[in-house]
Scaffold this motif. Structure first.
Motif, PDB file in Angstrom:
ATOM      1  N   LYS A  26       0.810  -1.221   0.000  1.00 36.68           N
ATOM      2  CA  LYS A  26       0.000   0.000   0.000  1.00 36.68           C
ATOM      3  C   LYS A  26       0.844   1.271   0.000  1.00 36.68           C
ATOM      4  O   LYS A  26       0.575   2.214  -0.734  1.00 36.68           O
ATOM      5  CB  LYS A  26      -0.927   0.001   1.213  1.00 36.68           C
ATOM      6  CG  LYS A  26      -1.950   1.139   1.198  1.00 36.68           C
ATOM      7  CD  LYS A  26      -2.926   0.999   2.335  1.00 36.68           C
ATOM      8  CE  LYS A  26      -3.980   2.106   2.319  1.00 36.68           C
ATOM      9  NZ  LYS A  26      -4.830   2.040   1.107  1.00 36.68           N
ATOM     10  N   ARG A  27       1.908   1.298   0.834  1.00 38.66           N
ATOM     11  CA  ARG A  27       2.694   2.526   0.985  1.00 38.66           C
ATOM     12  C   ARG A  27       4.139   2.403   0.537  1.00 38.66           C
ATOM     13  O   ARG A  27       4.867   3.378   0.493  1.00 38.66           O
ATOM     14  CB  ARG A  27       2.662   2.970   2.454  1.00 38.66           C
ATOM     15  CG  ARG A  27       1.265   3.339   2.961  1.00 38.66           C
ATOM     16  CD  ARG A  27       1.345   3.883   4.372  1.00 38.66           C
ATOM     17  NE  ARG A  27       1.749   2.852   5.320  1.00 38.66           N
ATOM     18  CZ  ARG A  27       2.367   3.100   6.470  1.00 38.66           C
ATOM     19  NH1 ARG A  27       2.696   4.345   6.781  1.00 38.66           N
ATOM     20  NH2 ARG A  27       2.672   2.113   7.287  1.00 38.66           N
ATOM     21  N   GLY A  28       4.561   1.168   0.228  1.00 40.91           N
ATOM     22  CA  GLY A  28       5.922   0.971  -0.241  1.00 40.91           C
ATOM     23  C   GLY A  28       6.970   0.986   0.853  1.00 40.91           C
ATOM     24  O   GLY A  28       8.161   1.129   0.576  1.00 40.91           O
ATOM     25  N   ILE A  29       6.568   0.830   2.127  1.00 44.40           N
ATOM     26  CA  ILE A  29       7.514   0.821   3.237  1.00 44.40           C
ATOM     27  C   ILE A  29       7.137  -0.255   4.255  1.00 44.40           C
ATOM     28  O   ILE A  29       5.976  -0.674   4.335  1.00 44.40           O
ATOM     29  CB  ILE A  29       7.589   2.186   3.954  1.00 44.40           C
ATOM     30  CG1 ILE A  29       6.214   2.538   4.572  1.00 44.40           C
ATOM     31  CG2 ILE A  29       8.059   3.282   3.036  1.00 44.40           C
ATOM     32  CD1 ILE A  29       6.267   3.738   5.499  1.00 44.40           C
ATOM     33  N   ILE A  30       8.144  -0.706   5.005  1.00 44.09           N
ATOM     34  CA  ILE A  30       7.928  -1.556   6.170  1.00 44.09           C
ATOM     35  C   ILE A  30       8.303  -0.703   7.373  1.00 44.09           C
ATOM     36  O   ILE A  30       9.480  -0.390   7.568  1.00 44.09           O
ATOM     37  CB  ILE A  30       8.795  -2.822   6.108  1.00 44.09           C
ATOM     38  CG1 ILE A  30       8.478  -3.628   4.848  1.00 44.09           C
ATOM     39  CG2 ILE A  30       8.583  -3.688   7.354  1.00 44.09           C
ATOM     40  CD1 ILE A  30       9.385  -4.818   4.621  1.00 44.09           C
ATOM     41  N   LYS A 353      12.055   1.589 -10.032  1.00 38.99           N
ATOM     42  CA  LYS A 353      10.716   1.236  -9.570  1.00 38.99           C
ATOM     43  C   LYS A 353      10.858   0.188  -8.473  1.00 38.99           C
ATOM     44  O   LYS A 353      11.456  -0.861  -8.695  1.00 38.99           O
ATOM     45  CB  LYS A 353       9.875   0.659 -10.710  1.00 38.99           C
ATOM     46  CG  LYS A 353       9.461   1.665 -11.766  1.00 38.99           C
ATOM     47  CD  LYS A 353       8.596   0.982 -12.809  1.00 38.99           C
ATOM     48  CE  LYS A 353       8.156   1.971 -13.870  1.00 38.99           C
ATOM     49  NZ  LYS A 353       7.340   1.305 -14.921  1.00 38.99           N
ATOM     50  N   GLY A 354      10.323   0.483  -7.332  1.00 39.95           N
ATOM     51  CA  GLY A 354      10.426  -0.466  -6.233  1.00 39.95           C
ATOM     52  C   GLY A 354       9.500  -1.659  -6.416  1.00 39.95           C
ATOM     53  O   GLY A 354       8.372  -1.520  -6.868  1.00 39.95           O
ATOM     54  N   VAL A 355      10.003  -2.850  -6.104  1.00 44.67           N
ATOM     55  CA  VAL A 355       9.186  -4.065  -6.134  1.00 44.67           C
ATOM     56  C   VAL A 355       8.976  -4.521  -4.690  1.00 44.67           C
ATOM     57  O   VAL A 355       9.945  -4.820  -3.990  1.00 44.67           O
ATOM     58  CB  VAL A 355       9.872  -5.182  -6.935  1.00 44.67           C
ATOM     59  CG1 VAL A 355       9.022  -6.442  -6.924  1.00 44.67           C
ATOM     60  CG2 VAL A 355      10.130  -4.732  -8.365  1.00 44.67           C
ATOM     61  N   PRO A 356       7.731  -4.552  -4.198  1.00 43.32           N
ATOM     62  CA  PRO A 356       7.481  -4.947  -2.806  1.00 43.32           C
ATOM     63  C   PRO A 356       8.052  -6.331  -2.511  1.00 43.32           C
ATOM     64  O   PRO A 356       7.770  -7.294  -3.225  1.00 43.32           O
ATOM     65  CB  PRO A 356       5.954  -4.932  -2.706  1.00 43.32           C
ATOM     66  CG  PRO A 356       5.490  -4.053  -3.820  1.00 43.32           C
ATOM     67  CD  PRO A 356       6.485  -4.244  -4.920  1.00 43.32           C
TER      68      PRO A 356
END
Length: 387
Positions: A26-30, A353-356
């Motif tokens: 959802k937000r691209g962060i942990i 592009k970040g990949v979760p």
């Protein structure tokens, strides 16, 4: 009342990974508010468990394993492969589950599951998580290529078009495998590592032969293999040929095509905080700007080729903007705009592009707990196929 600490830590780990996956998608962060408390909770619970079973060495090993996993994750972070949240989540899971809890046991085809690895459980978790992301990553990259960057289709399908080269490679490897099987059977060496080394060395040796000599060797070995076991040889050649093409396509998906598909040139005025730079920017002693767009793998290859290890450690100047997974800050964006105004960089900046990764960590955890170490299972399957 006996408290089942290992079961509690597993439940906490699964719930934490579910939340981390949701947050990453959802937000691209942990978030740190999840991972930092988990590390403390894991060490505390395992400390209590060590006291309960009277094995104080248990907590010491737990702390050491947690530290090793953090160090390994930090290395991946420095290489740009993992985000900081991924490192901290793996560290937290190592603190919670430093050893395989063996919650269940069952048999499938007379094989006991879950299959344990020969290394600590957190390493099994990392390996399974990496293997779990590959199918998703391949599908994602192929989707991006097909929809947004069709010009890369030609590069992606080049292994299929270059079928002559792959046929030769298939016959070379088939010959190496057959020679290896003959040698190992004669010497009664049923050791997979030795067999793999022999196959690699023989493949390398045959491929380096002059074309006419190579054709003679490959033809003789292939004819002999067809004579002794026609059906198995034909099936093996076809399967190997298809496998080589698939592996070549996968390699391109994970390397050159992936870099293109998972990177975009963004106008400087559209950059936002958290975007991950695709390359480092350095300011050299003469005030010139140097763009370091070589990957760690490229540098490693060049370092081996030139026998100059300093290429991996020596920086070409003061780093202004880096590829760390934390991403760009507002100060970085302002600096890039200033450099553009001075004519030192173009008006666009390349970002990744970040990949979760958290969903793959969750899948890897479930596989590790209920199926076992995928790498070890694949090794056993390979031994069974060869022998």
């Amino acid at each position: 009342m006996i408290i089942d600490i290992p079961l509690i830590t597993v439940i906490i780990a699964i719930v934490a990974c579910i939340y981390a996956s949701y947050s990453d998608l959802k937000r691209g962060i942990i978030p740190n508010k999840l991972t930092f408390p988990l590390i403390a909770i894991g060490i505390a619970l395992n400390g209590i468990y060590a006291f309960m079973i009277g094995e104080f060495l248990f907590i010491l090993v737990c702390v050491v394993v947690t530290g090793v996993i953090f160090g390994l994750g930090y290395l991946f972070w420095k290489m740009g492969a993992w985000a900081g949240g991924d490192v901290k989540l793996f560290t937290a899971l190592a603190a919670l589950i430093p050893f395989n809890p063996l919650l269940i046991s069952y048999q499938l085809f007379q094989v006991p599951f879950p299959v344990g690895g020969i290394y600590p459980f957190p390493l099994t978790l990392i390996i399974n998580s990496i293997l779990s992301i590959l199918p998703f990553l391949l599908i994602y990259v192929f989707y991006v290529v097909a929809k947004h960057k069709p010009r890369l289709i030609g590069e992606l399908t080049s292994p299929v078009m270059d079928y002559k080269k792959n046929i030769v490679l298939t016959l070379v490897i088939t010959s190496a495998v057959n020679i290896t099987l003959f040698i190992t059977q004669q010497l009664r060496l049923q050791i997979i590592i030795i067999s793999l080394i022999l196959i690699y060395l023989l493949s390398l040796l045959i491929s380096k032969l002059p074309n006419r000599v190579k054709a003679v060797v490959v033809s003789l070995v292939t004819v002999a293999a067809l004579f002794y076991n026609f059906q198995v040889t034909i099936i093996s050649v076809v399967v190997l040929f298809i496998s080589i093409i698939i592996l070549e396509v996968v390699r391109k998906l994970l390397t050159s095509v992936s870099r293109e598909a998972l990177q975009d040139d963004i106008p400087l005025n559209k950059l936002s905080e958290g975007m991950i730079p695709a390359y480092n920017i350095y300011q050299q002693d003469d005030d010139e700007i140097y763009v370091d767009d070589k990957s760690f793998t490229d540098k490693l290859k060049k370092s081996f080729k030139t026998r100059d290890p300093s290429m991996l450690t020596t920086t070409p100047g003061k780093r202004l903007v880096g590829t760390l997974a934390a991403g760009l800050t507002n100060e970085d964006i302002d600096l890039l705009k200033k450099l553009h105004n001075k004519g030192k960089i173009p008006c666009e900046f390349r970002v990744k592009k970040g990949v979760p990764f958290a969903p793959s960590i969750l899948i890897g955890l479930i596989i590790s707990l209920f199926i076992g170490d995928l790498a070890y299972i694949l090794q056993k399957i390979l031994i069974w196929v060869m022998y």
